[in-house]
Design a protein around this motif. Structure first.
Motif, PDB file in Angstrom:
ATOM      1  N   MET A 135       2.364   9.466  -9.268  1.00 21.90           N
ATOM      2  CA  MET A 135       2.426   8.070  -8.885  1.00 21.90           C
ATOM      3  C   MET A 135       3.527   7.816  -7.861  1.00 21.90           C
ATOM      4  SD  MET A 135      -0.085   6.637 -10.275  1.00 21.90           S
ATOM      5  CE  MET A 135       0.262   4.931  -9.927  1.00 21.90           C
ATOM      6  N   LEU A 136       4.596   8.636  -7.922  1.00 20.73           N
ATOM      7  CA  LEU A 136       5.643   8.463  -6.928  1.00 20.73           C
ATOM      8  C   LEU A 136       5.097   8.688  -5.536  1.00 20.73           C
ATOM      9  CD1 LEU A 136       8.654  10.208  -8.709  1.00 20.73           C
ATOM     10  CD2 LEU A 136       8.218   7.760  -8.467  1.00 20.73           C
ATOM     11  N   ASP A 137       4.173   9.652  -5.401  1.00 15.75           N
ATOM     12  CA  ASP A 137       3.549   9.895  -4.107  1.00 15.75           C
ATOM     13  C   ASP A 137       2.738   8.692  -3.665  1.00 15.75           C
ATOM     14  OD1 ASP A 137       4.640  12.411  -4.026  1.00 15.75           O
ATOM     15  OD2 ASP A 137       2.860  13.425  -4.800  1.00 15.75           O
ATOM     16  N   LEU A 138       2.075   8.032  -4.619  1.00 10.40           N
ATOM     17  CA  LEU A 138       1.303   6.848  -4.302  1.00 10.40           C
ATOM     18  C   LEU A 138       2.205   5.750  -3.753  1.00 10.40           C
ATOM     19  CD1 LEU A 138      -1.112   4.896  -4.336  1.00 10.40           C
ATOM     20  CD2 LEU A 138      -0.609   4.487  -6.757  1.00 10.40           C
ATOM     21  N   PHE A 139       3.332   5.484  -4.419  1.00 11.43           N
ATOM     22  CA  PHE A 139       4.226   4.437  -3.972  1.00 11.43           C
ATOM     23  C   PHE A 139       4.829   4.771  -2.609  1.00 11.43           C
ATOM     24  CE2 PHE A 139       4.667   3.646  -8.701  1.00 11.43           C
ATOM     25  CZ  PHE A 139       3.816   2.550  -8.674  1.00 11.43           C
ATOM     26  N   ALA A 140       5.127   6.044  -2.395  1.00 10.88           N
ATOM     27  CA  ALA A 140       5.640   6.454  -1.085  1.00 10.88           C
ATOM     28  C   ALA A 140       4.584   6.223  -0.005  1.00 10.88           C
ATOM     29  CB  ALA A 140       6.060   7.928  -1.127  1.00 10.88           C
ATOM     30  N   ARG A 141       3.338   6.477  -0.359  1.00  9.48           N
ATOM     31  CA  ARG A 141       2.244   6.249   0.597  1.00  9.48           C
ATOM     32  C   ARG A 141       2.088   4.765   0.904  1.00  9.48           C
ATOM     33  NH1 ARG A 141      -4.194   7.545  -0.523  1.00  9.48           N
ATOM     34  NH2 ARG A 141      -4.977   6.571   1.393  1.00  9.48           N
ATOM     35  N   GLN A 185      -3.630   6.012 -15.067  1.00  6.34           N
ATOM     36  CA  GLN A 185      -2.751   7.102 -14.652  1.00  6.34           C
ATOM     37  C   GLN A 185      -1.292   6.682 -14.746  1.00  6.34           C
ATOM     38  OE1 GLN A 185      -3.788   9.206 -11.061  1.00  6.34           O
ATOM     39  NE2 GLN A 185      -1.665   9.757 -10.640  1.00  6.34           N
ATOM     40  N   LEU A 186      -1.009   5.465 -14.315  1.00  9.02           N
ATOM     41  CA  LEU A 186       0.358   4.967 -14.400  1.00  9.02           C
ATOM     42  C   LEU A 186       0.791   4.803 -15.848  1.00  9.02           C
ATOM     43  CD1 LEU A 186       2.895   3.927 -13.056  1.00  9.02           C
ATOM     44  CD2 LEU A 186       1.867   1.651 -13.000  1.00  9.02           C
ATOM     45  N   ARG A 187      -0.092   4.285 -16.681  1.00 11.73           N
ATOM     46  CA  ARG A 187       0.234   4.085 -18.101  1.00 11.73           C
ATOM     47  C   ARG A 187       0.582   5.422 -18.762  1.00 11.73           C
ATOM     48  NH1 ARG A 187      -1.409   0.013 -21.646  1.00 11.73           N
ATOM     49  NH2 ARG A 187      -3.067  -0.667 -20.225  1.00 11.73           N
ATOM     50  N   ALA A 188      -0.135   6.474 -18.376  1.00  9.05           N
ATOM     51  CA  ALA A 188       0.088   7.780 -18.996  1.00  9.05           C
ATOM     52  C   ALA A 188       1.422   8.388 -18.595  1.00  9.05           C
ATOM     53  CB  ALA A 188      -1.047   8.733 -18.605  1.00  9.05           C
ATOM     54  N   SER A 189       1.944   7.982 -17.423  1.00  5.25           N
ATOM     55  CA  SER A 189       3.159   8.618 -16.918  1.00  5.25           C
ATOM     56  C   SER A 189       4.387   7.727 -16.993  1.00  5.25           C
ATOM     57  CB  SER A 189       2.953   9.024 -15.451  1.00  5.25           C
ATOM     58  OG  SER A 189       2.672   7.875 -14.654  1.00  5.25           O
ATOM     59  N   GLN A 223      -0.934  -7.365   0.905  1.00  6.89           N
ATOM     60  CA  GLN A 223      -0.578  -8.146  -0.274  1.00  6.89           C
ATOM     61  C   GLN A 223      -0.710  -7.311  -1.542  1.00  6.89           C
ATOM     62  OE1 GLN A 223      -2.973 -11.868  -0.011  1.00  6.89           O
ATOM     63  NE2 GLN A 223      -0.982 -12.845  -0.256  1.00  6.89           N
ATOM     64  N   ILE A 224      -1.813  -6.560  -1.641  1.00  6.03           N
ATOM     65  CA  ILE A 224      -2.014  -5.715  -2.821  1.00  6.03           C
ATOM     66  C   ILE A 224      -0.931  -4.638  -2.893  1.00  6.03           C
ATOM     67  CG2 ILE A 224      -3.593  -4.139  -4.003  1.00  6.03           C
ATOM     68  CD1 ILE A 224      -5.895  -5.573  -2.482  1.00  6.03           C
ATOM     69  N   ALA A 225      -0.635  -4.016  -1.751  1.00 10.70           N
ATOM     70  CA  ALA A 225       0.387  -2.966  -1.716  1.00 10.70           C
ATOM     71  C   ALA A 225       1.750  -3.516  -2.134  1.00 10.70           C
ATOM     72  CB  ALA A 225       0.468  -2.362  -0.309  1.00 10.70           C
ATOM     73  N   LEU A 226       2.093  -4.702  -1.640  1.00  8.37           N
ATOM     74  CA  LEU A 226       3.371  -5.311  -2.008  1.00  8.37           C
ATOM     75  C   LEU A 226       3.427  -5.614  -3.502  1.00  8.37           C
ATOM     76  CD1 LEU A 226       3.979  -7.717   1.009  1.00  8.37           C
ATOM     77  CD2 LEU A 226       5.427  -5.787   0.329  1.00  8.37           C
ATOM     78  N   PHE A 227       2.320  -6.073  -4.038  1.00  9.62           N
ATOM     79  CA  PHE A 227       2.281  -6.354  -5.478  1.00  9.62           C
ATOM     80  C   PHE A 227       2.515  -5.070  -6.265  1.00  9.62           C
ATOM     81  CE2 PHE A 227       0.338  -6.739  -9.606  1.00  9.62           C
ATOM     82  CZ  PHE A 227       0.780  -7.984 -10.028  1.00  9.62           C
ATOM     83  N   LEU A 228       1.833  -3.991  -5.902  1.00  7.52           N
ATOM     84  CA  LEU A 228       1.987  -2.725  -6.621  1.00  7.52           C
ATOM     85  C   LEU A 228       3.400  -2.178  -6.495  1.00  7.52           C
ATOM     86  CD1 LEU A 228      -1.397  -0.969  -5.687  1.00  7.52           C
ATOM     87  CD2 LEU A 228      -0.832  -2.202  -7.791  1.00  7.52           C
ATOM     88  N   LEU A 229       3.977  -2.277  -5.291  1.00  8.20           N
ATOM     89  CA  LEU A 229       5.315  -1.754  -5.063  1.00  8.20           C
ATOM     90  C   LEU A 229       6.375  -2.524  -5.831  1.00  8.20           C
ATOM     91  CD1 LEU A 229       5.120  -1.055  -1.231  1.00  8.20           C
ATOM     92  CD2 LEU A 229       5.542   0.662  -2.999  1.00  8.20           C
ATOM     93  N   ASN A 230       6.207  -3.833  -5.912  1.00 17.41           N
ATOM     94  CA  ASN A 230       7.240  -4.682  -6.504  1.00 17.41           C
ATOM     95  C   ASN A 230       7.021  -4.982  -7.974  1.00 17.41           C
ATOM     96  OD1 ASN A 230       9.016  -5.242  -4.210  1.00 17.41           O
ATOM     97  ND2 ASN A 230       7.220  -6.237  -3.334  1.00 17.41           N
ATOM     98  N   ASN A 231       5.891  -4.517  -8.529  1.00 11.54           N
ATOM     99  CA  ASN A 231       5.587  -4.790  -9.938  1.00 11.54           C
ATOM    100  C   ASN A 231       5.119  -3.517 -10.640  1.00 11.54           C
ATOM    101  OD1 ASN A 231       5.682  -7.967 -10.167  1.00 11.54           O
ATOM    102  ND2 ASN A 231       4.618  -7.495  -8.264  1.00 11.54           N
ATOM    103  N   ARG A 232       5.767  -2.415 -10.369  1.00 18.82           N
ATOM    104  CA  ARG A 232       5.313  -1.125 -10.876  1.00 18.82           C
ATOM    105  C   ARG A 232       5.221  -1.106 -12.399  1.00 18.82           C
ATOM    106  NH1 ARG A 232       8.489   3.050  -6.767  1.00 18.82           N
ATOM    107  NH2 ARG A 232       8.405   1.667  -4.959  1.00 18.82           N
TER     108      ARG A 232
END
Length: 292
Positions: free
Chosen positions: A1-7, A70-74, A21-30
């Protein structure tokens, strides 16, 4: 998931407005992603669930649920998943808006504390703590939050001004020498055109700038590297100020801690003495950090 956030960070400039907007939400609300659905994110951002799904497929996931699982598992889930808290929530019916709002506000406060561990937060704290003069201005419903921040900072340090903006030109902020100064702007969606213009003007004259806003503000990071975020979307009729006030309380605490608490205790004692002389307290014992 760290690779995802870096991407997400690396590719942000290439995304469409909705994708950004979606990317910002994911980045700021991990830490909140496990609790969301494609529909809930779409509702928060004012886009369609289909757009969220399409974005997830672009990232290599079959759908948003796959990304979430995937995020929940990690990830280490926050304490609100514990049995004790769930037992407390069971006192409310599933349809009770109080339960929904309580859960959401706790999630958002957890997110504030999580983000307070990053370098952006540390930079903002240093900028505020080391400035000789601090101007705080809030727009729209966040004027009250700005007032809380300014008043609390005034207790622990000198040189703090709450700007009312009544003049309409902010000359008192923009015409003075920017050296040893700091401007803090507080605003959330829908962002006031004044707040963005003031931020741009501050950037242009080299005035150190801290912006306190929500996680969907895509223009603030272009104007300053010190952007602190908290969201306010709950289930009640009016938006909640609880997460933003939590941010303010934590920020003031860390500004005090940045200087090792030097002179703060003495200042509070002097403020308390002056207040006692001019107004007086109800004698119920000594309390830290409040009451005046």
């Amino acid at each position: 998931m760290l690779d995802l956030f870096a991407r997400l960070e690396a590719e942000n400039a290439r995304y469409t407005a909705a994708e950004r907007q979606i990317a910002l939400f994911l980045l700021n609300n991990r830490e909140l992603i496990p609790f969301e659905t494609a529909a809930s994110i779409a509702a928060r951002l004012g886009i369609s669930a289909v757009t969220v799904g399409r974005f997830c497929r672009m990232l290599g996931f079959k759908h948003f649920r796959a990304l979430k699982e995937q995020l929940r598992a990690s990830a280490n889930l926050p304490w609100l998943q514990g049995a004790d808290f769930q037992e407390f929530l069971s006192a409310f019916s599933d349809s009770d808006t109080r339960r929904k709002t309580l859960e959401r506000e706790i999630e958002l406060m957890i997110a504030v504390y999580e983000r307070s561990q990053n370098t952006m937060w540390a930079q903002a704290v240093a900028t505020i703590a080391e400035a000789r003069q601090i101007d705080v201005v809030g727009f729209q419903t966040e004027r009250g939050v700005a007032a809380i921040l300014a008043h609390n900072l005034q207790y622990v340090r000198p040189g703090v001004t709450l700007v009312d903006g009544a003049s309409g030109h902010f000359a008192d902020v923009l015409l003075d020498d920017p050296a040893d100064r700091c401007l803090i702007i507080v605003d959330i969606r829908r962002y006031s055109s004044q707040s963005r213009l003031l931020a741009e003007k501050a950037r242009d004259i080299g005035l150190p700038l801290v912006i306190i806003t929500d996680t969907l503000c895509d223009w603030a990071p272009r104007l300053t590297s010190a952007v602190l975020t908290a969201d306010s979307d709950g289930a009640l009729f009016w938006q909640s100020s609880v997460p933003m006030v939590a941010l303010v309380n934590l920020l003031v605490n860390d500004v005090v801690g940045h200087g090792g608490g030097r002179d703060v205790e003495q200042r509070l004692e002097r403020v308390s003495k002056l207040y006692d002389e001019f107004t007086g307290f109800v004698r119920t014992g000594r309390h830290r950090g409040g009451g005046a």
